[in-house]
Each structure stands twice: as C-alpha cells, then as structure tokens.
Design an enzyme around this catalytic site. Sequence first.
Site, PDB file in Angstrom:
ATOM      1  N   HIS A 221       6.934   4.709   0.320  1.00 46.50           N
ATOM      2  CA  HIS A 221       5.680   4.454   0.494  1.00 46.50           C
ATOM      3  C   HIS A 221       4.588   4.462  -0.626  1.00 46.50           C
ATOM      4  O   HIS A 221       3.607   4.195  -0.229  1.00 46.50           O
ATOM      5  CB  HIS A 221       5.275   5.124   1.914  1.00 46.50           C
ATOM      6  CG  HIS A 221       4.168   4.609   2.588  1.00 46.50           C
ATOM      7  ND1 HIS A 221       2.812   5.234   2.737  1.00 46.50           N
ATOM      8  CD2 HIS A 221       4.010   3.352   3.351  1.00 46.50           C
ATOM      9  CE1 HIS A 221       2.214   4.516   3.452  1.00 46.50           C
ATOM     10  NE2 HIS A 221       2.650   3.531   3.836  1.00 46.50           N
ATOM     11  N   LYS A 223       2.581   3.506  -3.626  1.00 44.39           N
ATOM     12  CA  LYS A 223       1.907   2.574  -4.435  1.00 44.39           C
ATOM     13  C   LYS A 223       1.316   2.721  -5.913  1.00 44.39           C
ATOM     14  O   LYS A 223       0.501   3.348  -5.973  1.00 44.39           O
ATOM     15  CB  LYS A 223       0.570   1.877  -3.735  1.00 44.39           C
ATOM     16  CG  LYS A 223       0.922   1.060  -2.383  1.00 44.39           C
ATOM     17  CD  LYS A 223       0.984   2.176  -1.261  1.00 44.39           C
ATOM     18  CE  LYS A 223       1.041   1.582   0.068  1.00 44.39           C
ATOM     19  NZ  LYS A 223       1.538   2.407   1.041  1.00 44.39           N
ATOM     20  N   ASP A 228       3.042   0.795 -20.251  1.00 43.80           N
ATOM     21  CA  ASP A 228       3.013   1.243 -21.516  1.00 43.80           C
ATOM     22  C   ASP A 228       2.750   2.736 -21.617  1.00 43.80           C
ATOM     23  O   ASP A 228       2.150   3.353 -22.550  1.00 43.80           O
ATOM     24  CB  ASP A 228       2.243   0.557 -22.352  1.00 43.80           C
ATOM     25  CG  ASP A 228       2.779  -0.880 -22.770  1.00 43.80           C
ATOM     26  OD1 ASP A 228       4.056  -1.202 -22.499  1.00 43.80           O
ATOM     27  OD2 ASP A 228       2.116  -1.869 -23.284  1.00 43.80           O
ATOM     28  N   HIS A 399      -7.477   0.303   5.636  1.00 40.10           N
ATOM     29  CA  HIS A 399      -6.075   1.042   5.288  1.00 40.10           C
ATOM     30  C   HIS A 399      -6.346   2.090   4.073  1.00 40.10           C
ATOM     31  O   HIS A 399      -5.416   2.519   3.557  1.00 40.10           O
ATOM     32  CB  HIS A 399      -5.318  -0.085   4.837  1.00 40.10           C
ATOM     33  CG  HIS A 399      -3.839   0.165   4.427  1.00 40.10           C
ATOM     34  ND1 HIS A 399      -3.258   0.063   3.543  1.00 40.10           N
ATOM     35  CD2 HIS A 399      -2.856   0.746   5.524  1.00 40.10           C
ATOM     36  CE1 HIS A 399      -2.157   0.293   3.459  1.00 40.10           C
ATOM     37  NE2 HIS A 399      -1.613   0.940   4.700  1.00 40.10           N
ATOM     38  N   LYS A 401      -6.991   5.315   2.247  1.00 40.31           N
ATOM     39  CA  LYS A 401      -6.550   6.608   2.498  1.00 40.31           C
ATOM     40  C   LYS A 401      -7.164   7.631   1.546  1.00 40.31           C
ATOM     41  O   LYS A 401      -6.682   7.880   0.384  1.00 40.31           O
ATOM     42  CB  LYS A 401      -4.785   7.014   2.582  1.00 40.31           C
ATOM     43  CG  LYS A 401      -4.247   5.753   3.258  1.00 40.31           C
ATOM     44  CD  LYS A 401      -3.235   5.026   2.447  1.00 40.31           C
ATOM     45  CE  LYS A 401      -2.692   3.852   3.371  1.00 40.31           C
ATOM     46  NZ  LYS A 401      -1.527   4.129   4.124  1.00 40.31           N
ATOM     47  N   ASP A 406     -16.360  18.641   0.362  1.00 34.59           N
ATOM     48  CA  ASP A 406     -17.720  19.230  -0.238  1.00 34.59           C
ATOM     49  C   ASP A 406     -18.393  17.981  -1.343  1.00 34.59           C
ATOM     50  O   ASP A 406     -18.957  18.426  -2.524  1.00 34.59           O
ATOM     51  CB  ASP A 406     -17.466  20.376  -0.975  1.00 34.59           C
ATOM     52  CG  ASP A 406     -17.281  21.592  -0.075  1.00 34.59           C
ATOM     53  OD1 ASP A 406     -17.496  21.265   1.000  1.00 34.59           O
ATOM     54  OD2 ASP A 406     -16.949  22.640  -0.578  1.00 34.59           O
TER      55      ASP A 406
END
Length: 481
Positions: A221, A223, A228, A399, A401, A406
């Site tokens: 899952h 991403k 380089d 979507h 996340k 603080d």
Amino acid sequence: MNWQWLVSIGLWLYAAALIALTLRILMKRRPVGVSLAWLLFLYIIPVGGIFAYLLLGERYLGHLRAKRADELFSYYSHWLEHILLEQQNLSPARPVLRPVMELTRGSLGMPIIVGSRWSLHCEASDVFERLIKDIDQAQHSIFMEFYIVEAEGALLPVLTALQHASRRGVDVYMMLDSVGSNRFLHSKHAKQLIAARVQLVDALHANLLRMAFRRQDIRQHRKLVSIDNSIAYTGSMNLADPSYFKTQSGVGPWVDMMVRLEGDIAKVIQGTLIFDWEMETGKRLEKHLQAPEFKAVKDDNLMQLLPSGPALDDEVLLQVLLTGIHNARESVMITTPYFVPDEALLQALKSAAKRGLDVTIIVPAKNDSRLADYAGRSFYLELLQAGVRLLLFKDGLLHTKTVIVDRHLVLIGSVNLDMRSIWLNFEATLIVDDEDFSAEVLSQIEQYRERSDHLTIGQWQKRPRYQRLLENLIQLASPLL
C-alpha cells in the site's frame, strides 16, 4: 448407519478444529479485539469461520518472502547501523518528538535525517508536472512503488516520461500492487513500459491457488518514489488522475497530499524501495544503494521514514501513533479516509480529549468503502461524548492521511487509521520535525476544515435506528477491517 458414522466423524473433526483454532488464537496473544472477533466468527459461522481463519486469520507473508526478508533485514541492519553511528548524537529536543523518533530508531534502526528540502503538493496536476521534470532529469535510477496506477488523463505523460528515461539508459523499477493495479498490469500501457525495458513487477501476486500458502489480502500500500538517490516523493496519492479515477463511485474527486523531498532522506527512501524490490523478486540491487552523506541542505528540520508491514516489527506503527498521542500537550489533528481504530487507539484519543486537548478528526462525508464507513461511524458517539471534534469533509473523498501533534510533529504517508493499515499492509510514514512544514500542512488542513461540516452529538443521535444497528453489527468485525 454409514451416514450416522460419517456425520459423527464430521462433528468430531469440526469440534477438534474449533478447539485447535481457539487455542491457536489464544496463544497468538494479539490485540483482544482481534482475538474476540475471530472467536466470534469461528463460533457463529459454522465451517465458514474455520476456512476464513485459515485463509485470512494470520499475517503469513509466505515462506519465500519471509525467508528473503529475514536475510535482507540482516544485511540492511548493517547499512542502517553505519548511518546511526554517524549520527549517534543527533536527537530531537522537543518533548513530543523525542519519544516518537527514538521509538522508530530503536525498533527499526531508521535514522533521523537532518536538513532535507521539501515541497508540499496538494493537486495531482502539480505532482505529475513536477514528477515528469524529475524523471526527465534522471541519470541513474528511478524507483516507484504504488498501490494503484490508473492510466488515464494527466498520468499518461508520466508513463511516457518513464519510457523515455528507460530508453536513454536509466534503470527504471516499478513495483505495483497486484490487486490495486490489476487493471493497469494487464493493460497496453504496462506492455509499453515493458517494451521500453522498464522493470515492472506486480507485488504480492494474488492467486486463489496460493491461498493456503500466503495470506492474499496483505497488500503493498506504499506510495513512494526515489530518483537518483537524491529526490523522493511520498504521501497518500496513488498514480491516478482524480478527474478520471473512480468517478462512478459517487464520492467525488479524491483529495490527496504528497511531499517532494531532496537530500539524504531520499537515500533512506531508496533503500526501503530496494529492500522491497529484493524481497519481492530475489534480485539484488546493491549498486543503487547509497548511505547518507549528512550534508544538510537546510539547517532546521529532522525527518525519519517509518516503513511498516509484515516483514518488520509488528507493533511499531501502532506504538508510534500511541506514543505521539499520549505525549501530546496541546492538540491532535487527524485526517484519514478510513477510521476504524482498535481499542488502544480509541482510548488514547478519548483520553487526550478528556485531558483538555483539542482533538480533531476529519473524515470524508461519503466513502467508497461501505464496510469501513459503517464500522468507523460506530465509534463516533463515544468520541463526541469524550470531546473529540468530528468533521465530515464534503468536497470529495478526503484521502490525505496525516497525524499532527501539538501543531508541530507531523506524520504523513499512506497509513489509514484502520487495522488493515496498522497491522496488515506494507505502509510508509514520513515523520517530520519542521516548523515551516507543519505550518504548511496545517494551512492545507484548515482548508479541509472550511470544506467540512462539524458533526454534533445532537445531529448524530437523530440517525435512524436501523443505521445504528447496522453500525454496531459491523463494529463487531472492525478489528478485522
């Protein structure tokens, strides 16, 4: 008589299987909610509960991958130890940051990287435009790892850029989840990439015939992009144009946040991508592995990558989340598309609100997963009663996340606040200590707040009784979602 004998044998075998699996569940010492949910399935769904547990009940990665992961972890541990020795005196000074970053360092050996450049991108078109420029300038290697790729709209030029890069001699490695990217992996676009010598792998290949040997719903899952060893991307966005992606689902466009990074943190991300590639394929890629040089390009930020999944420490992701919340002194801000917490996370959020902290959770008003949506809603009332602010984002499927503690400590990445992300899938979270970074993330989240409806206890208690019953029924399975 023969039928009676067969029925008797069948009942004895069924009882023996129930007892054996009950003992196995108890001996596993998993979270109480997970254990109780599986016991409930076993005893209320005859036979089916047994098969469900055998197929989905344990986080079994498969013998070959598990063996590779063990071997690679030993190798990469030495690589990480070298980095840690170089920065042994580096530690965050702020009280909320120290336990989180040191927990990640102590559990996984992940280094704290100082002085990385960053830019925040909240529009898919901006991400694709910047990514194409970076791909066009790549000289040695490009690594990509995504759950979903959809070859439509603004993504098509990205795929073309990858083909051009490969043809001019850049090593291009693209690992896509077998389930999430199934349609793409069987498309003409995938064939074009392969024809251009892009190395394309379907991660955790799903196959019904292999269900007895590996849990099929463990998914890749993450991403992540690394170019380089100097440029990296991470966040919540799949390789999909929101103008085209799941437009028939009725939830509106997907709203995401990605971070582009430069500096030593890119080397750590590339090391993680290489680990994943080698675990999946068995092919070693040490030539693309570089240790950070500890030459800060910006003086006042700290970053740390937190990879999680079945091949790593089982509990570190949940421990990091709980540590951040328990050490909060002012506020906890969360955005997540799927909110299905376990008991420990739920109690931590309620406790923080009762301590007088500003605890805010923003979730989409409409969701593409009905099960996760109903399961999450079953927790709303007790959160509201504890003083947690719940906001329902109404301009699409939020979507993004993030967890922000603080108004300073930022966790951003691919992790949903549900048990699938926390316990099951391969995920990646970037932990950031930087005032400018947190300010920019909070500025974007403030825009989410303005596009959300504030849910009150009075409003929530007016929902129909059948809806409450459905939510509470699905909540019984929430530890497994």
